[in-house]
Design an enzyme around this catalytic site. Sequence first.
Site, short mmCIF file in Angstrom:
data_model
loop_
_atom_site.label_atom_id
_atom_site.label_comp_id
_atom_site.label_asym_id
_atom_site.label_seq_id
_atom_site.Cartn_x
_atom_site.Cartn_y
_atom_site.Cartn_z
N GLN A 355 0.57 2.09 1.30
CA GLN A 355 0.02 1.11 2.40
C GLN A 355 0.68 0.62 3.41
O GLN A 355 1.82 0.11 3.11
CB GLN A 355 -0.53 -0.19 1.47
N GLN A 377 -2.12 5.58 5.24
CA GLN A 377 -2.92 4.96 4.56
C GLN A 377 -2.98 3.57 5.06
O GLN A 377 -2.07 2.87 5.25
CB GLN A 377 -2.20 4.70 3.06
N ASP A 378 -4.30 2.97 4.80
CA ASP A 378 -4.54 1.58 5.49
C ASP A 378 -4.02 1.37 6.98
O ASP A 378 -3.41 0.46 7.12
CB ASP A 378 -3.75 0.59 4.59
N ASP A 399 -8.33 5.34 3.11
CA ASP A 399 -8.73 4.09 3.33
C ASP A 399 -8.26 3.47 4.77
O ASP A 399 -8.20 2.60 4.86
CB ASP A 399 -8.54 3.08 2.25
N ARG A 465 -15.76 4.87 0.41
CA ARG A 465 -15.86 4.76 -0.90
C ARG A 465 -15.90 3.10 -1.11
O ARG A 465 -15.32 2.33 -0.38
CB ARG A 465 -14.53 5.06 -1.53
N TRP A 467 -15.07 -0.21 -1.95
CA TRP A 467 -13.55 -0.89 -2.47
C TRP A 467 -14.11 -2.16 -3.10
O TRP A 467 -13.42 -2.79 -4.03
CB TRP A 467 -12.97 -1.35 -1.02
#
Length: 562
Positions: A355, A377-378, A399, A465, A467
């Site tokens: 993250q 990521q993120d 994500d 997806r 969360w």
Amino acid sequence: MNKIFLPGVALILVVGCAVGTILIVRQGKSSGDSGGGGSSGLATHSKAVAAICHGSNYQKECEDTLGAVNSTDPKDYIAAVLAKAMKKVIGAANMSDKLAVEHKSGEEGVKMAIEDCKDLLQSAIDSLEASNMMIKGGDIRSIEDRTDDLRNWLAMVLSFQQSCYDGFEDKGGEKEVRDTLHTEGGLDGIQRLTAVALDVLSGINNLLSAFNLDLTVNVPSRRLLEEEDPSWIHEGDRKLLGSNPEPNVVVAQDGSGQFKTITDAIKSYPKKHQGRFVIYVKAGIYKEYPLVDKKKPNIYMYGDGPTKTIITGNRCVEPKKKYKTFTSATFAVAGDMFIAKGIGFENTAGSVGHQAVALRTQAPHAAFYQCAFRGFQDTLYVQAGIQLIRECEITGTIDFIFGASRTLIQKSQIIMRKPMENQRNIVVADGSLDPKAGTGVVIQNSDISPEPGLDRNVNPCYLARPWKAYSKAIFMESPIGGQIQPDGYLPWTGDMYLKTCYFAEYANTGPGYSPRTRVKWGRGQLTKDQASAYTATRYLEGAGVPWLASTGIPYDPSFTKS
């Protein structure tokens, strides 16, 4: 507790006064009913509680809270829930202060998570204060007109509460502190009561009907903003579309401006400043971590383009866990009505950093035009509030667009990067906790494609997806690259949230658009009428198209290709 001025409230009050409204009230009284007394008043009260609480996910909490209201004023029902929610948030905030003292010399991860919680719970208090100001400052007519603004603030409370909870790892001392905050501190109660407040707002027509009130609202027609003719925008704001406005301050690394860092420029924001505060950031690579705090609204920051003016950082969760997701952001925004144009925001931690946020926004309203958000990521944390992202580049892996806000992304480039071996790419992980909050990510007329060299067999790619329980992602009028798997969407864990999440598409194109093979637990293809709910004029208008117009940023009010 510190009181703050929230410009969004002032804006809403002005807009509310400007809207022409005709109110027709019919209120019948029997001879035995004098206000809220007598059997008739009791029956009306019971009818109101039943109308609101029927179908609530927290029916008992709803009935207990509203049942204690002894009033025939519908406004008091909303105020009662807000007051109870505020009590819970303050209790959790006090608990976080206590835990911070107790763990002052404890584990670093615990201390970081507690500090994040303190900030987040203060933000929740601010959002509830804004809601209370509206309730106290208006009659039921004006409140009914502005339910969507209230919904936005309540959705923000939900997001802040959940972010506090999610900031702790599910093991060791962090789990122990999290569980204490959740039970003894009342984090669970915050979510329940905020959900009840959303029930009240969603059922406001039932509430009015229970009190025999009939509201007829006539709103003057309003011309929609169009790219080719934004002539109805205020002259001062129209400048944002073409030549940039005269800056209040200039940031330049070569010393040609008043400041060499963006952080110092933001700190120069004058107390009690009125109107826009314009910051021009000249070309350069700025290695810093600026924060636009909630006391600095109406900042307009522009650069020389997202490949020339770059704000960069490398904070990340792994490998040494020096930061949480919340604090990993290179750039963070909490001040209302923030606008950025022509700036690149990046986090260079890479996939190994897990993250690693490039930009986090929790502003009630924010807009980004011709910007870039680069990370893995993120990347883009649209944590809370309402966001317009227009003509931007967003790159990432897992994500990489996530949060619990109402976000509309238009005419942008969404690029999937190569993650670590055996990892999967997911574009959206929305964290909506309540279907009545009106949150979710909508991507319209935006190209979703891979960077060169990304192998769909090695690193499968998905659109979204779930969360959280009511995760929502809508993809419409967008070309989708062939790297997206035919099933389109990926479960989070097992069948968790598959019955309540909402993933759907409309009028997409490209090799990755495969409506017949999408997962059965998705919502499939929307009709044009259904998809229209996610166009700017419907998805963001309740939150105030006037705020969009005031940004001067072009946007598509409706469909672009059909």
